[in-house]
Structure formats: C-alpha cells, structure tokens
Design a protein around this motif. Structure first.
Motif, PDB file in Angstrom:
ATOM      1  N   VAL A  20      27.787  18.262  -7.778  1.00 36.56           N
ATOM      2  CA  VAL A  20      28.270  19.608  -8.097  1.00 36.56           C
ATOM      3  C   VAL A  20      28.268  19.799  -9.611  1.00 36.56           C
ATOM      4  O   VAL A  20      28.712  18.916 -10.358  1.00 36.56           O
ATOM      5  N   ARG A  21      27.762  20.934 -10.063  1.00 38.57           N
ATOM      6  CA  ARG A  21      27.841  21.266 -11.487  1.00 38.57           C
ATOM      7  C   ARG A  21      29.259  21.703 -11.806  1.00 38.57           C
ATOM      8  O   ARG A  21      29.772  22.621 -11.179  1.00 38.57           O
ATOM      9  N   GLY A  22      29.895  21.045 -12.743  1.00 40.20           N
ATOM     10  CA  GLY A  22      31.260  21.450 -13.048  1.00 40.20           C
ATOM     11  C   GLY A  22      31.902  20.588 -14.101  1.00 40.20           C
ATOM     12  O   GLY A  22      31.339  19.606 -14.573  1.00 40.20           O
ATOM     13  N   ARG A  23      33.111  20.981 -14.459  1.00 43.86           N
ATOM     14  CA  ARG A  23      33.887  20.248 -15.449  1.00 43.86           C
ATOM     15  C   ARG A  23      35.359  20.400 -15.103  1.00 43.86           C
ATOM     16  O   ARG A  23      35.769  21.360 -14.446  1.00 43.86           O
ATOM     17  N   GLY A  24      36.157  19.449 -15.529  1.00 44.37           N
ATOM     18  CA  GLY A  24      37.594  19.521 -15.351  1.00 44.37           C
ATOM     19  C   GLY A  24      38.287  19.408 -16.691  1.00 44.37           C
ATOM     20  O   GLY A  24      37.797  18.717 -17.589  1.00 44.37           O
ATOM     21  N   LYS A  25      39.392  20.095 -16.852  1.00 40.89           N
ATOM     22  CA  LYS A  25      40.144  20.005 -18.102  1.00 40.89           C
ATOM     23  C   LYS A  25      41.630  19.903 -17.786  1.00 40.89           C
ATOM     24  O   LYS A  25      42.095  20.349 -16.728  1.00 40.89           O
ATOM     25  N   VAL A  26      42.353  19.311 -18.710  1.00 43.84           N
ATOM     26  CA  VAL A  26      43.792  19.158 -18.558  1.00 43.84           C
ATOM     27  C   VAL A  26      44.480  20.425 -19.056  1.00 43.84           C
ATOM     28  O   VAL A  26      44.208  20.902 -20.170  1.00 43.84           O
ATOM     29  N   GLY A  27      45.348  20.976 -18.234  1.00 49.80           N
ATOM     30  CA  GLY A  27      46.078  22.186 -18.608  1.00 49.80           C
ATOM     31  C   GLY A  27      47.130  22.490 -17.571  1.00 49.80           C
ATOM     32  O   GLY A  27      46.953  22.190 -16.385  1.00 49.80           O
ATOM     33  N   ARG A  28      48.216  23.068 -17.990  1.00 46.86           N
ATOM     34  CA  ARG A  28      49.332  23.361 -17.083  1.00 46.86           C
ATOM     35  C   ARG A  28      49.365  24.860 -16.767  1.00 46.86           C
ATOM     36  O   ARG A  28      49.311  25.691 -17.673  1.00 46.86           O
TER      37      ARG A  28
END
Length: 275
Positions: A138-146
């Motif tokens: 899957v093309r994608g990204r994850g980031k840390v955030g609340r």
C-alpha cells in the motif's frame, strides 16, 4: 479469501513471526488478555488507558492479532458499503491508525488503491503502520500526532476512516474530531466510522446517528474462517466473539464529491438514501 486474504496471511503471518522472535506464544497470549482488559473492556469510560501499549508483549499482540482483526472487519465493511464502486478517491486518511490495518484494507478495496495517510499518538503503532503498508503493498505513510490537534483539513477526493479509534478519545476530544469530520463532509470528503455495535461499549452511537440521519449503516461480522494465528488468540482474549457484531457508519460516501454550493452525486452503489 482472494487477493485480500492472501495479503492478510502474508502480512499477519510476518507480524506473528516478528512478535515471536523474542517472545513465546504464551507471552503474546497473556499480553493479548491484558490488552483486552485495558484496551477494549475499559475504553467506554472515556479515553484510552495508556498501559494498553506498555511492553513488547502487548505491542506484539496489537500488531499480530488486533491489527489483522481490524483489517478483516474493515474489508467486510468496505465490501458491504460498495467501496469498490467509488471512483475519484485520491487519499485515505486513517485517524488513530494504529497498525494502519483499516486504512490499508479500505485503500485496497477502492479503485486505484489510493495512498493512505495515517496518524496516531503512539510512536510504536506508527512504526507498525509503516510495516503494514510495506507488507501489503500500500502506498502510504504514518506520522505521530494526537487527535484532535493532528486532524488534517479534509476535502473532496479524501476518505477519512476512524476504525475502532474514536472510542479511545475523551468525550471532548471525540466531539472535536466529529466536528472536523462534519466540516469535511460539507466540503465533499467521505467519512467511514467503525466501532462495536453495542451501545454499552459505545454509548455515543445513538447521538451520532441522530446527528447524521442520512448516514449509511451496516452491521458487520467477522467471517467464520480466520487465519490460524488469530484462532489461537481468540479464546485467550474473548475480545471479539463471533456473535458480537461491529457497526460501520458511512457519514458520506467518498464517491459523492461535491463541496460547498455543489450538489453531491454518488455512484450507483450509493445513489439511494439509506432506509
């Protein structure tokens, strides 16, 4: 079954093997039991218990058990909601993404498999999310955030998904997220929410359905056949009995497009208003 089932087996099996590289099966089983008590049974009290992510065992249980369960649930929901007919989605935004399972399943069902942007407050979950996207292609990204502070601006061409994550938030934070989702709907964004069907576990369901009376609702159940490693932990956790359905609530189909001052026009699968 089919291509999604093969991807699930490859990804989930890899996470199971990764979890067991430093742990025993009994460690993961015990961690899954503890995570069930903290992460599922107590979440209706408002806000996620921070201990739910403590320890290698609980992180392994989340990635190798709960993540694949969420992938299966999201895939069943997407099929029931006709996501394969929704053209024009350019991005899936996974709110409280965890392992990224929900966003990945939804993307793989949509035409063109659009990219996924995941956000989660837990850094280890975001790391698992990146592994998920890589393993599933899957093309994608994850980031840390609340949430709600990390909410992106939602617009037409985007499908926002919140899979088993809104019930982790405090009531005030959840209301802020729902307001942002409502504003996104007015700009042409699609929205899909998944949580347990039980109002005992999710007491805010009736108010949400009253707030969005035209939302499309579908009860979803996990398929009878599950991968072997999921079966091994089902009895241990008792967190997802087969007769306990979840609810998929589509506040707006992502194919409707539109925006302020423009008439929304859904694909044939969503052209009729819900009964």
């Amino acid at each position: 079954r089919g291509a999604l089932g093969r991807r699930l087996a490859r990804w989930g099996g890899a996470e199971w093997g990764l979890g067991l590289s430093d742990l025993r099966v009994s460690d993961v089983r015990r961690a899954a039991q503890g995570r069930s008590a903290l992460y599922v049974q107590k979440r209706g009290r408002g806000g996620r218990d921070r201990r739910a992510g403590d320890g290698a065992g609980k992180r392994a249980a989340f990635a190798s058990y709960y993540g694949p369960l969420h992938f299966v649930g999201a895939a069943v929901a997407g099929a029931l909601l006709g996501l394969s007919s929704c053209e024009g989605v350019r991005e899936v935004v996974d709110l409280g993404c965890g392992t990224g399972a929900v966003g990945a399943a939804v993307s793989l069902l949509l035409p063109g498999a659009p990219r996924v942007s995941g956000v989660d407050a837990n850094a280890s979950a975001v790391s698992a999310c990146r592994r998920t996207f890589s393993a599933l292609g899957v093309r994608g990204r994850g980031k840390v955030g609340r949430l709600p502070g990390a909410m992106p601006r939602l617009r037409a061409g985007t499908l926002a998904v919140a899979g088993w994550s809104l019930n982790e938030l405090t009531p005030d934070d959840r209301e802020s997220v729902l307001e942002a989702l409502s504003a996104g709907v007015s700009r042409g964004c699609g929205v899909l929410i998944l949580e347990p069907l039980s109002t005992r576990a999710v007491p805010w369901w009736p108010a949400l359905r009253a707030r969005f009376p035209r939302a499309i609702a579908r009860a979803i159940r996990a398929p009878v056949e599950r991968p072997e490693w999921i079966e091994r932990l089902d009895d241990a956790t008792r967190a997802a009995p087969r007769d306990a359905p979840d609810l998929a609530l589509c506040l707006a189909p992502p194919c409707a497009g539109g925006g302020p001052g423009r008439r929304r026009r859904a694909c044939p699968a969503h052209a009729r208003p819900p009964a």
